[in-house]
Design a protein around this motif. Structure first.
Motif, PDB file in Angstrom:
ATOM      1  N   SER A   1       3.634 -19.590 -11.942  1.00 24.02           N
ATOM      2  CA  SER A   1       3.965 -20.142 -10.635  1.00 24.02           C
ATOM      3  C   SER A   1       4.088 -19.017  -9.617  1.00 24.02           C
ATOM      4  N   ALA A   2       3.256 -19.067  -8.587  1.00 25.75           N
ATOM      5  CA  ALA A   2       3.301 -18.037  -7.551  1.00 25.75           C
ATOM      6  C   ALA A   2       4.637 -18.078  -6.809  1.00 25.75           C
ATOM      7  N   GLU A   3       5.175 -19.277  -6.638  1.00 26.61           N
ATOM      8  CA  GLU A   3       6.461 -19.422  -5.948  1.00 26.61           C
ATOM      9  C   GLU A   3       7.579 -18.760  -6.749  1.00 26.61           C
ATOM     10  N   ALA A   4       7.586 -19.025  -8.066  1.00 28.22           N
ATOM     11  CA  ALA A   4       8.594 -18.396  -8.926  1.00 28.22           C
ATOM     12  C   ALA A   4       8.360 -16.897  -8.990  1.00 28.22           C
ATOM     13  N   GLY A   5       7.100 -16.513  -9.010  1.00 32.01           N
ATOM     14  CA  GLY A   5       6.760 -15.094  -9.074  1.00 32.01           C
ATOM     15  C   GLY A   5       7.223 -14.334  -7.856  1.00 32.01           C
ATOM     16  N   LYS A   6       7.164 -14.967  -6.698  1.00 30.09           N
ATOM     17  CA  LYS A   6       7.631 -14.318  -5.468  1.00 30.09           C
ATOM     18  C   LYS A   6       9.116 -13.991  -5.576  1.00 30.09           C
ATOM     19  N   THR A   7       9.882 -14.917  -6.111  1.00 35.32           N
ATOM     20  CA  THR A   7      11.317 -14.697  -6.282  1.00 35.32           C
ATOM     21  C   THR A   7      11.580 -13.580  -7.281  1.00 35.32           C
ATOM     22  N   LYS A   8      10.814 -13.575  -8.363  1.00 35.22           N
ATOM     23  CA  LYS A   8      11.006 -12.585  -9.422  1.00 35.22           C
ATOM     24  C   LYS A   8      10.479 -11.204  -9.045  1.00 35.22           C
ATOM     25  N   SER A   9       9.698 -11.133  -7.966  1.00 33.27           N
ATOM     26  CA  SER A   9       9.040  -9.872  -7.604  1.00 33.27           C
ATOM     27  C   SER A   9       9.920  -8.928  -6.794  1.00 33.27           C
ATOM     28  N   ALA A  10      11.156  -9.316  -6.536  1.00 32.44           N
ATOM     29  CA  ALA A  10      12.037  -8.490  -5.693  1.00 32.44           C
ATOM     30  C   ALA A  10      12.152  -7.065  -6.218  1.00 32.44           C
ATOM     31  N   THR A  11      12.287  -6.910  -7.535  1.00 23.69           N
ATOM     32  CA  THR A  11      12.391  -5.576  -8.124  1.00 23.69           C
ATOM     33  C   THR A  11      11.067  -4.820  -8.005  1.00 23.69           C
ATOM     34  N   CYS A  12       9.981  -5.530  -8.187  1.00 23.02           N
ATOM     35  CA  CYS A  12       8.647  -4.917  -8.118  1.00 23.02           C
ATOM     36  C   CYS A  12       8.351  -4.376  -6.718  1.00 23.02           C
ATOM     37  N   ALA A  13       8.894  -5.080  -5.713  1.00 19.36           N
ATOM     38  CA  ALA A  13       8.592  -4.747  -4.319  1.00 19.36           C
ATOM     39  C   ALA A  13       9.000  -3.335  -3.933  1.00 19.36           C
ATOM     40  N   ALA A  14       9.990  -2.781  -4.610  1.00 19.56           N
ATOM     41  CA  ALA A  14      10.451  -1.429  -4.282  1.00 19.56           C
ATOM     42  C   ALA A  14       9.325  -0.408  -4.403  1.00 19.56           C
ATOM     43  N   CYS A  15       8.427  -0.622  -5.350  1.00 20.90           N
ATOM     44  CA  CYS A  15       7.308   0.307  -5.544  1.00 20.90           C
ATOM     45  C   CYS A  15       5.974  -0.275  -5.066  1.00 20.90           C
ATOM     46  N   HIS A  16       5.769  -1.571  -5.339  1.00 21.70           N
ATOM     47  CA  HIS A  16       4.458  -2.168  -5.082  1.00 21.70           C
ATOM     48  C   HIS A  16       4.359  -2.904  -3.753  1.00 21.70           C
ATOM     49  N   GLY A  17       5.473  -2.991  -3.019  1.00 27.04           N
ATOM     50  CA  GLY A  17       5.457  -3.684  -1.739  1.00 27.04           C
ATOM     51  C   GLY A  17       5.743  -5.172  -1.901  1.00 27.04           C
ATOM     52  N   MET A  18       6.301  -5.790  -0.877  1.00 23.74           N
ATOM     53  CA  MET A  18       6.649  -7.210  -0.931  1.00 23.74           C
ATOM     54  C   MET A  18       5.433  -8.087  -1.220  1.00 23.74           C
TER      55      MET A  18
ATOM     56  N   VAL B   1       2.763   1.277  -0.514  1.00 28.49           N
ATOM     57  CA  VAL B   1       2.521   2.270   0.532  1.00 28.49           C
ATOM     58  C   VAL B   1       2.535   3.681  -0.049  1.00 28.49           C
ATOM     59  N   ASN B   2       3.050   3.826  -1.250  1.00 29.99           N
ATOM     60  CA  ASN B   2       3.058   5.123  -1.923  1.00 29.99           C
ATOM     61  C   ASN B   2       1.765   5.259  -2.727  1.00 29.99           C
ATOM     62  N   PRO B   3       0.956   6.283  -2.471  1.00 35.97           N
ATOM     63  CA  PRO B   3      -0.333   6.425  -3.158  1.00 35.97           C
ATOM     64  C   PRO B   3      -0.242   6.599  -4.671  1.00 35.97           C
ATOM     65  N   GLU B   4       0.951   6.896  -5.185  1.00 36.65           N
ATOM     66  CA  GLU B   4       1.133   7.057  -6.623  1.00 36.65           C
ATOM     67  C   GLU B   4       1.192   5.714  -7.346  1.00 36.65           C
ATOM     68  N   TRP B   5       1.522   4.662  -6.602  1.00 37.27           N
ATOM     69  CA  TRP B   5       1.727   3.344  -7.211  1.00 37.27           C
ATOM     70  C   TRP B   5       0.600   2.392  -6.828  1.00 37.27           C
ATOM     71  N   PRO B   6       0.124   1.612  -7.770  1.00 33.90           N
ATOM     72  CA  PRO B   6      -1.038   0.752  -7.496  1.00 33.90           C
ATOM     73  C   PRO B   6      -0.727  -0.451  -6.619  1.00 33.90           C
ATOM     74  N   LYS B   7      -1.736  -0.876  -5.901  1.00 36.77           N
ATOM     75  CA  LYS B   7      -1.667  -2.148  -5.191  1.00 36.77           C
ATOM     76  C   LYS B   7      -1.904  -3.244  -6.228  1.00 36.77           C
ATOM     77  N   LEU B   8      -1.072  -4.266  -6.202  1.00 34.00           N
ATOM     78  CA  LEU B   8      -1.218  -5.397  -7.117  1.00 34.00           C
ATOM     79  C   LEU B   8      -1.797  -6.615  -6.412  1.00 34.00           C
ATOM     80  N   ALA B   9      -1.781  -6.609  -5.102  1.00 37.82           N
ATOM     81  CA  ALA B   9      -2.288  -7.741  -4.324  1.00 37.82           C
ATOM     82  C   ALA B   9      -3.751  -8.018  -4.659  1.00 37.82           C
ATOM     83  N   GLY B  10      -4.038  -9.286  -4.949  1.00 46.12           N
ATOM     84  CA  GLY B  10      -5.407  -9.689  -5.227  1.00 46.12           C
ATOM     85  C   GLY B  10      -5.920  -9.327  -6.606  1.00 46.12           C
ATOM     86  N   GLN B  11      -5.087  -8.693  -7.422  1.00 45.33           N
ATOM     87  CA  GLN B  11      -5.516  -8.329  -8.776  1.00 45.33           C
ATOM     88  C   GLN B  11      -5.597  -9.591  -9.641  1.00 45.33           C
TER      89      GLN B  11
END
Length: 203
Positions: free
Chosen positions: A26-43, A48-58
């Motif tokens: 569920s993308a809706e549930a995933g958005k809620t669970k992604s709060a921790t991920c956002a610190a590195c991968h963005g909301m 924005v940090n080149p060391e960490w991958p973009k997950l959007a659209g993967q």
């Protein structure tokens, strides 16, 4: 020929199993669970940090596979491994559903390096046995979810370089049939650098 067939079958088996596991996310549930991920991968999955991958659209199946690999110590990273350990199958499916639904923001390539990068990405290097990246990841870097080949377009340059170096050194070994390790083993530093730049600019 047998070896090539086995590599394809191995990749398909992994992708089928992972895709089945990721169903029901569920993308809706995933958005809620992604709060921790956002610190590195963005909301929205655009780090924005080149060391960490973009997950959007993967692709969902690829995100799930990587999380599984981190959880099972098949892929090791000081930050990601402890993050993945407590995740349930449903957590992984939900996170994958959310990040895959986001739009990746295009990156910028170093124009001084894209000529070599394009050459290797599209045509490989026959002399050294480097296969063309486009054969698996597609001409635009969209990847192939059916075979679990990740989307690359717009990915962070530094992240791509680091992963290719890790494959070359054997520090990352969660590629089916050693496909990426075998390719990266024959790439020069200049080719890795150029390909990473070219990928960042793909749309």
């Amino acid at each position: 020929m047998k070896k090539a067939l086995m590599l394809v079958l191995t990749g398909l088996a992994v992708s089928v199993a992972t895709s089945a596991w990721a169903e029901g996310g569920s993308a809706e549930a995933g958005k809620t669970k992604s709060a921790t991920c956002a610190a590195c991968h963005g909301m929205d999955g655009n780090s924005v940090n080149p060391e960490w991958p973009k997950l959007a659209g993967q692709h969902e199946s690829y995100i799930v596979k990587q999380l599984m690999n981190f959880k099972n110590d098949e892929r090791v990273n000081a930050t990601m491994t402890p993050q993945a350990k407590p995740l349930s199958d449903q957590d992984m499916a939900d996170l994958a559903a959310y990040f895959s639904s986001q739009a990746v923001k295009p990156g910028e390539a170093d124009q001084a390096k894209v000529t070599l990068g394009e050459q290797v990405y599209k045509g490989g290097n026959n002399a050294s046995g480097v296969a063309a990246c486009a054969a698996c990841h597609g001409p635009t870097g969209a990847g192939n979810p059916a075979s679990n080949f990740p989307s690359l377009h717009g990915q962070q340059t530094t992240y791509v370089k680091n992963q290719l170096m890790a494959f070359r050194k054997g520090e990352r070994a969660n590629d089916a049939g050693k496909m990426m390790r075998n390719i990266a083993a024959n790439m020069t530093d200049a080719e890795i650098d150029a390909v990473a730049e070219y990928i960042a600019g793909l749309k």
